[in-house]
Design an enzyme around this catalytic site. Structure first.
Site, short mmCIF file in Angstrom:
data_model
loop_
_atom_site.label_atom_id
_atom_site.label_comp_id
_atom_site.label_asym_id
_atom_site.label_seq_id
_atom_site.Cartn_x
_atom_site.Cartn_y
_atom_site.Cartn_z
N ASN A 41 0.77 -1.33 -0.18
CA ASN A 41 0.12 0.11 -0.35
C ASN A 41 0.56 0.66 -0.03
OD1 ASN A 41 -0.21 1.19 3.13
ND2 ASN A 41 -0.37 -0.52 3.33
N ASP A 98 -5.25 -6.03 5.44
CA ASP A 98 -5.68 -6.58 6.06
C ASP A 98 -6.02 -8.04 5.38
OD1 ASP A 98 -6.91 -4.88 7.86
OD2 ASP A 98 -7.36 -3.75 6.28
N LYS A 121 7.82 -18.00 -9.72
CA LYS A 121 7.26 -17.06 -10.13
C LYS A 121 5.99 -17.45 -11.04
CE LYS A 121 8.04 -13.41 -13.68
NZ LYS A 121 8.46 -13.27 -15.16
N PHE A 162 -4.26 4.22 14.41
CA PHE A 162 -4.51 4.70 13.04
C PHE A 162 -5.78 4.69 12.32
CE2 PHE A 162 -1.51 8.63 12.69
CZ PHE A 162 -0.90 8.26 14.04
N LYS A 176 -14.36 2.03 16.03
CA LYS A 176 -12.77 1.54 16.10
C LYS A 176 -12.32 1.02 17.21
CE LYS A 176 -11.44 1.38 11.15
NZ LYS A 176 -10.80 1.90 10.33
N LYS A 230 -12.20 -2.46 19.01
CA LYS A 230 -10.63 -2.49 19.31
C LYS A 230 -10.10 -2.54 20.56
CE LYS A 230 -9.42 -2.31 14.34
NZ LYS A 230 -7.96 -2.38 13.65
#
Ligand code: CTP
Length: 398
Positions: free
Chosen positions: A206, A275, A285, A322, A336, A340
């Site tokens: 990401n 996630d 490969k 975050f 959250k 959490k």
């Protein structure tokens, strides 16, 4: 161990700065040398490069200097700015805020303590202009290692000789002794993206750069904490005084965080953890074919949620997460926070042009059980300082 910026300015004592650099290294510090044009007339930069094992900074406008992250982040990374020898000229510029080269700009840009070892001719040292500049800097918190008496290179005998290198090293080391509001605390920080391997050459990643987490780790270390930074792949250098553990995937990060969690007083999960990961990593490969390729993904462990669960019934360590959201980040952050079981969620709307991935600035809202606080757009280093101010307050209440 801290990073010391050693400013060397144009005096005959410049050669003694080599010994000062060595002395600092022997005390476990890392040194980056910054030489003024005057200093280069007395000593070659290669000498400092060989001693410090770092590129010597000689010119603000040298090609490469403005693209080199190490140079750009120097103001925030150093634990001390030491100028030895310090000429009347650099003392005057510091006193009056003149920033016409790298060293004088660094003085204005850094929040690190400043130590100067003046060296000049006796009459210069006693001149009213220099005395006033020294007084201005003293009042501003700059510390000095007084020049010694003796034979001066100009033939005079009097005060003005650069202090002995050992004394300069001792004074610098003393200023670097850890102190600060997080002294005695262990802060565990995660940063960067995770890479989930598809095969030997491809991965799912990401856009996280790690800048926010690295800024928090650097600030916590400056406040005296022992800091362990568990980082996904990032090109950023380790902040000074921080134990950096490099990981690749979410599983790897989970293991390292859990290994250190028991000792932590505070855990700040700034990493953008994947996630999902490929259900299986293909060996070798994957070759292309005309048929569509389907990739089965499975969930990764939620590290923060695991920490929250493991803490049930206790209030330590403090847990901060975050949340990168698109659109209104606060409502989701609140969910959250509860799910959490954490103490604070730093919510940022990554769809805003002035917040989020790979920028040096960020705009976040701090969401706690007691309310929310929207911070103005600011440098990630400044945002890191506010996040730590607020978490310290929470820590004091635990
Ligand atoms: N986190 C984690 N382990 C994961 C995923 C996320 O510890 N496997 C942490 C992140 O470090 C961050 C927070 O949880 O502190 C983000 O929570 P998450 O629910 O994943 O939110 P986002 O990824 O921001 O959004 P989404 O809900 O869309 O996944």
């Amino acid at each position: 161990m801290a990073l010391v910026a050693l400013g060397v300015t144009g005096g005959i004592g410049a050669y003694k700065a080599v010994e000062i650099a060595r002395g600092l290294q022997k005390r476990g510090h890392d040194v980056v040398a910054i030489m003024s044009h005057g200093a280069l007339k007395f000593v070659g930069e290669v000498t400092f490069e060989a001693i410090t094992k770092r590129r010597v900074i000689t010119d603000q406008y040298a090609p490469g200097a403005n693209a080199d992250i190490e140079h750009i982040s120097l103001a925030t990374d150093i634990g001390l700015l030491l100028v030895a020898p310090a000429t009347a000229n650099v003392i005057g510029k510091f006193a009056h805020g003149i920033a016409d080269d790298f060293l004088t700009s660094l003085y204005l840009a850094t929040r690190a303590p400043v130590l100067m070892a003046p060296a000049m001719n006796t009459n210069m040292l006693e001149h009213d202009a220099v005395s006033r500049n020294l007084a201005t800097l003293t009042a501003r918190g700059v510390r000095f290692v007084d020049p010694g008496q003796g034979y001066l290179a100009c033939g005079w005998v009097g005060k003005g000789r650069l202090a002995e290198p050992d004394d300069v090293v001792e004074a610098a080391h003393h200023m670097l002794q850890p102190s600060g509001s997080l002294l005695g605390r262990m802060v565990l920080v995660t940063a960067g993206p995770t890479y989930e391997d598809i095969d030997a050459v491809r991965y799912i990643g990401n856009r996280s750069s790690g800048k926010m987490g690295y800024a928090i780790a650097a600030e916590a270390a400056r406040r005296g904490a022992r800091v362990v930074l568990v980082s996904g792949p990032s090109s950023l250098p380790a902040p000074p005084g921080v134990e950096l553990i490099r990981v690749r995937g979410a599983h790897n990060m989970h293991a390292e965080v859990m290994r250190h969690a028991a000792e932590a007083h505070m855990i700040i999960m700034a990493a953008a953890v994947a996630d999902y990961r490929p259900a299986a990593r293909a060996s070798g490969k994957i070759e292309k074919s005309d048929a569509p390729l389907e990739l089965a993904l499975v969930r990764t462990p939620d590290i923060l949620a695991d920490l929250g669960r493991a803490r049930t019934g206790r209030s330590s360590p403090l847990l901060i997460g975050f949340a990168a959201e698109v659109g209104d980040p606060v409502a989701r952050a609140r969910v959250k926070l509860r799910l959490k079981q954490v103490d604070m969620i730093v919510a940022n709307d990554v769809s805003r042009p002035d917040a989020g991935f790979d920028l040096d600035i960020n705009a976040v809202t701090l969401v706690t059980r007691d309310g929310e606080e929207a911070l103005p757009v600011a440098a990630k280093t400044a945002v890191a300082a506010v996040i730590l101010d607020r978490t310290e307050r929470l820590l004091a209440a635990v």
